[in-house]
Design a protein around this motif. Structure first.
Motif, PDB file in Angstrom:
ATOM      1  N   MET A 285       0.821  -1.209   0.000  1.00 40.02           N
ATOM      2  CA  MET A 285       0.000   0.000   0.000  1.00 40.02           C
ATOM      3  C   MET A 285       0.858   1.265   0.000  1.00 40.02           C
ATOM      4  O   MET A 285       0.476   2.265  -0.603  1.00 40.02           O
ATOM      5  CB  MET A 285      -0.977   0.006   1.175  1.00 40.02           C
ATOM      6  CG  MET A 285      -2.148  -0.960   1.014  1.00 40.02           C
ATOM      7  SD  MET A 285      -3.128  -0.763  -0.500  1.00 40.02           S
ATOM      8  CE  MET A 285      -3.947   0.803  -0.208  1.00 40.02           C
TER       9      MET A 285
ATOM     10  N   HIS B 196       1.903   1.462  -3.576  1.00 34.89           N
ATOM     11  CA  HIS B 196       0.784   1.843  -4.435  1.00 34.89           C
ATOM     12  C   HIS B 196       0.543   3.351  -4.367  1.00 34.89           C
ATOM     13  O   HIS B 196       0.311   3.991  -5.404  1.00 34.89           O
ATOM     14  CB  HIS B 196      -0.485   1.079  -4.058  1.00 34.89           C
ATOM     15  CG  HIS B 196      -1.604   1.373  -5.014  1.00 34.89           C
ATOM     16  ND1 HIS B 196      -1.707   0.749  -6.229  1.00 34.89           N
ATOM     17  CD2 HIS B 196      -2.612   2.262  -4.943  1.00 34.89           C
ATOM     18  CE1 HIS B 196      -2.757   1.245  -6.869  1.00 34.89           C
ATOM     19  NE2 HIS B 196      -3.317   2.157  -6.105  1.00 34.89           N
TER      20      HIS B 196
ATOM     21  N   PHE C 117      -8.446   1.994  -7.264  1.00 37.14           N
ATOM     22  CA  PHE C 117      -8.029   1.019  -6.268  1.00 37.14           C
ATOM     23  C   PHE C 117      -7.877   1.673  -4.892  1.00 37.14           C
ATOM     24  O   PHE C 117      -8.279   1.097  -3.876  1.00 37.14           O
ATOM     25  CB  PHE C 117      -6.721   0.341  -6.673  1.00 37.14           C
ATOM     26  CG  PHE C 117      -6.257  -0.669  -5.672  1.00 37.14           C
ATOM     27  CD1 PHE C 117      -6.865  -1.918  -5.597  1.00 37.14           C
ATOM     28  CD2 PHE C 117      -5.233  -0.377  -4.787  1.00 37.14           C
ATOM     29  CE1 PHE C 117      -6.455  -2.850  -4.662  1.00 37.14           C
ATOM     30  CE2 PHE C 117      -4.810  -1.302  -3.846  1.00 37.14           C
ATOM     31  CZ  PHE C 117      -5.428  -2.545  -3.793  1.00 37.14           C
TER      32      PHE C 117
ATOM     33  N   GLU D  32     -11.356   2.105  -3.509  1.00 36.49           N
ATOM     34  CA  GLU D  32     -11.945   0.816  -3.132  1.00 36.49           C
ATOM     35  C   GLU D  32     -11.263   0.211  -1.901  1.00 36.49           C
ATOM     36  O   GLU D  32     -11.871  -0.601  -1.200  1.00 36.49           O
ATOM     37  CB  GLU D  32     -11.845  -0.158  -4.303  1.00 36.49           C
ATOM     38  CG  GLU D  32     -12.734   0.219  -5.467  1.00 36.49           C
ATOM     39  CD  GLU D  32     -12.398  -0.518  -6.745  1.00 36.49           C
ATOM     40  OE1 GLU D  32     -11.582  -1.464  -6.709  1.00 36.49           O
ATOM     41  OE2 GLU D  32     -12.935  -0.125  -7.797  1.00 36.49           O
ATOM     42  N   SER D  33     -10.020   0.602  -1.644  1.00 36.22           N
ATOM     43  CA  SER D  33      -9.245   0.046  -0.530  1.00 36.22           C
ATOM     44  C   SER D  33      -9.469   0.769   0.787  1.00 36.22           C
ATOM     45  O   SER D  33      -8.990   0.331   1.832  1.00 36.22           O
ATOM     46  CB  SER D  33      -7.750   0.091  -0.868  1.00 36.22           C
ATOM     47  OG  SER D  33      -7.483  -0.704  -1.993  1.00 36.22           O
ATOM     48  N   GLN D  34     -10.156   1.895   0.753  1.00 36.97           N
ATOM     49  CA  GLN D  34     -10.380   2.690   1.961  1.00 36.97           C
ATOM     50  C   GLN D  34     -11.201   1.914   2.987  1.00 36.97           C
ATOM     51  O   GLN D  34     -12.138   1.191   2.631  1.00 36.97           O
ATOM     52  CB  GLN D  34     -11.085   3.987   1.585  1.00 36.97           C
ATOM     53  CG  GLN D  34     -11.140   4.994   2.691  1.00 36.97           C
ATOM     54  CD  GLN D  34     -11.697   6.316   2.211  1.00 36.97           C
ATOM     55  OE1 GLN D  34     -12.401   6.384   1.208  1.00 36.97           O
ATOM     56  NE2 GLN D  34     -11.386   7.369   2.926  1.00 36.97           N
ATOM     57  N   ASP D  35     -10.830   2.065   4.252  1.00 37.92           N
ATOM     58  CA  ASP D  35     -11.566   1.427   5.351  1.00 37.92           C
ATOM     59  C   ASP D  35     -12.990   1.980   5.386  1.00 37.92           C
ATOM     60  O   ASP D  35     -13.179   3.187   5.537  1.00 37.92           O
ATOM     61  CB  ASP D  35     -10.856   1.699   6.676  1.00 37.92           C
ATOM     62  CG  ASP D  35     -11.643   1.239   7.884  1.00 37.92           C
ATOM     63  OD1 ASP D  35     -12.325   0.206   7.790  1.00 37.92           O
ATOM     64  OD2 ASP D  35     -11.560   1.908   8.931  1.00 37.92           O
TER      65      ASP D  35
ATOM     66  N   TRP E  74      -6.546   4.160   5.458  1.00 40.11           N
ATOM     67  CA  TRP E  74      -5.910   3.069   4.731  1.00 40.11           C
ATOM     68  C   TRP E  74      -4.842   2.466   5.624  1.00 40.11           C
ATOM     69  O   TRP E  74      -4.273   3.149   6.477  1.00 40.11           O
ATOM     70  CB  TRP E  74      -5.239   3.561   3.459  1.00 40.11           C
ATOM     71  CG  TRP E  74      -6.190   4.023   2.417  1.00 40.11           C
ATOM     72  CD1 TRP E  74      -6.723   3.279   1.412  1.00 40.11           C
ATOM     73  CD2 TRP E  74      -6.714   5.331   2.238  1.00 40.11           C
ATOM     74  NE1 TRP E  74      -7.561   4.038   0.635  1.00 40.11           N
ATOM     75  CE2 TRP E  74      -7.563   5.311   1.126  1.00 40.11           C
ATOM     76  CE3 TRP E  74      -6.560   6.539   2.928  1.00 40.11           C
ATOM     77  CZ2 TRP E  74      -8.249   6.434   0.682  1.00 40.11           C
ATOM     78  CZ3 TRP E  74      -7.231   7.651   2.486  1.00 40.11           C
ATOM     79  CH2 TRP E  74      -8.070   7.592   1.370  1.00 40.11           C
TER      80      TRP E  74
ATOM     81  N   THR F 190      -3.177  -3.495   4.136  1.00 38.82           N
ATOM     82  CA  THR F 190      -3.959  -4.226   3.155  1.00 38.82           C
ATOM     83  C   THR F 190      -5.295  -3.504   2.998  1.00 38.82           C
ATOM     84  O   THR F 190      -5.725  -2.778   3.900  1.00 38.82           O
ATOM     85  CB  THR F 190      -4.205  -5.696   3.569  1.00 38.82           C
ATOM     86  OG1 THR F 190      -4.894  -5.719   4.817  1.00 38.82           O
ATOM     87  CG2 THR F 190      -2.901  -6.474   3.695  1.00 38.82           C
ATOM     88  N   PRO F 191      -5.959  -3.680   1.860  1.00 37.60           N
ATOM     89  CA  PRO F 191      -7.206  -2.954   1.613  1.00 37.60           C
ATOM     90  C   PRO F 191      -8.266  -3.166   2.696  1.00 37.60           C
ATOM     91  O   PRO F 191      -8.407  -4.248   3.254  1.00 37.60           O
ATOM     92  CB  PRO F 191      -7.677  -3.547   0.271  1.00 37.60           C
ATOM     93  CG  PRO F 191      -6.409  -3.943  -0.404  1.00 37.60           C
ATOM     94  CD  PRO F 191      -5.532  -4.462   0.709  1.00 37.60           C
ATOM     95  N   ARG F 192      -8.954  -2.057   2.979  1.00 36.86           N
ATOM     96  CA  ARG F 192     -10.123  -2.009   3.862  1.00 36.86           C
ATOM     97  C   ARG F 192      -9.811  -2.248   5.333  1.00 36.86           C
ATOM     98  O   ARG F 192     -10.700  -2.514   6.125  1.00 36.86           O
ATOM     99  CB  ARG F 192     -11.209  -2.940   3.338  1.00 36.86           C
ATOM    100  CG  ARG F 192     -11.596  -2.579   1.887  1.00 36.86           C
ATOM    101  CD  ARG F 192     -12.637  -3.432   1.257  1.00 36.86           C
ATOM    102  NE  ARG F 192     -13.953  -3.280   1.847  1.00 36.86           N
ATOM    103  CZ  ARG F 192     -14.834  -2.309   1.572  1.00 36.86           C
ATOM    104  NH1 ARG F 192     -14.524  -1.380   0.712  1.00 36.86           N
ATOM    105  NH2 ARG F 192     -15.997  -2.287   2.152  1.00 36.86           N
TER     106      ARG F 192
ATOM    107  N   GLN G 213      -1.764   7.858   0.393  1.00 38.52           N
ATOM    108  CA  GLN G 213      -2.992   7.731  -0.395  1.00 38.52           C
ATOM    109  C   GLN G 213      -3.636   9.111  -0.592  1.00 38.52           C
ATOM    110  O   GLN G 213      -4.105   9.423  -1.688  1.00 38.52           O
ATOM    111  CB  GLN G 213      -3.989   6.770   0.272  1.00 38.52           C
ATOM    112  CG  GLN G 213      -3.447   5.408   0.658  1.00 38.52           C
ATOM    113  CD  GLN G 213      -2.551   4.716  -0.349  1.00 38.52           C
ATOM    114  OE1 GLN G 213      -2.891   4.575  -1.505  1.00 38.52           O
ATOM    115  NE2 GLN G 213      -1.392   4.267   0.106  1.00 38.52           N
TER     116      GLN G 213
END
Length: 75
Positions: A8, A11, A40, A43-46, A52, A55-57, A68
């Motif tokens: 992350m 990314h 992405f 979509e990966s936001q908690d 963030w 790992t995603p979510r 991010q």
């Protein structure tokens, strides 16, 4: 080998580079890659706390959140 949380961080940094490159060149291929990277991130936001992490979510971590947010700002 990179640690579990590196993806992350990586990314976010790569997304910044894509957004800045698109802003400087206007290249449509780069623009599509930048948009996919931003999608992405979103979509990966908690979903509960909005941050963030590694790992995603997952719940947010300050340093991962920073990269991010900077990517989103670059966009």
């Amino acid at each position: 080998m990179l640690g579990d949380g590196a993806a992350m961080y990586d990314h976010g940094l790569a997304s910044i580079a894509l957004c800045e490159c698109y802003g400087m060149t206007g290249d449509k291929l780069v623009g599509r890659a930048a948009q996919a990277a931003l999608n992405f991130i979103m979509e990966s936001q908690d979903p509960a706390g909005g941050g963030w992490r590694y790992t995603p979510r997952q719940a947010g971590d300050t340093s991962v959140v920073g990269w991010q947010v900077m990517a989103l700002k670059s966009a």
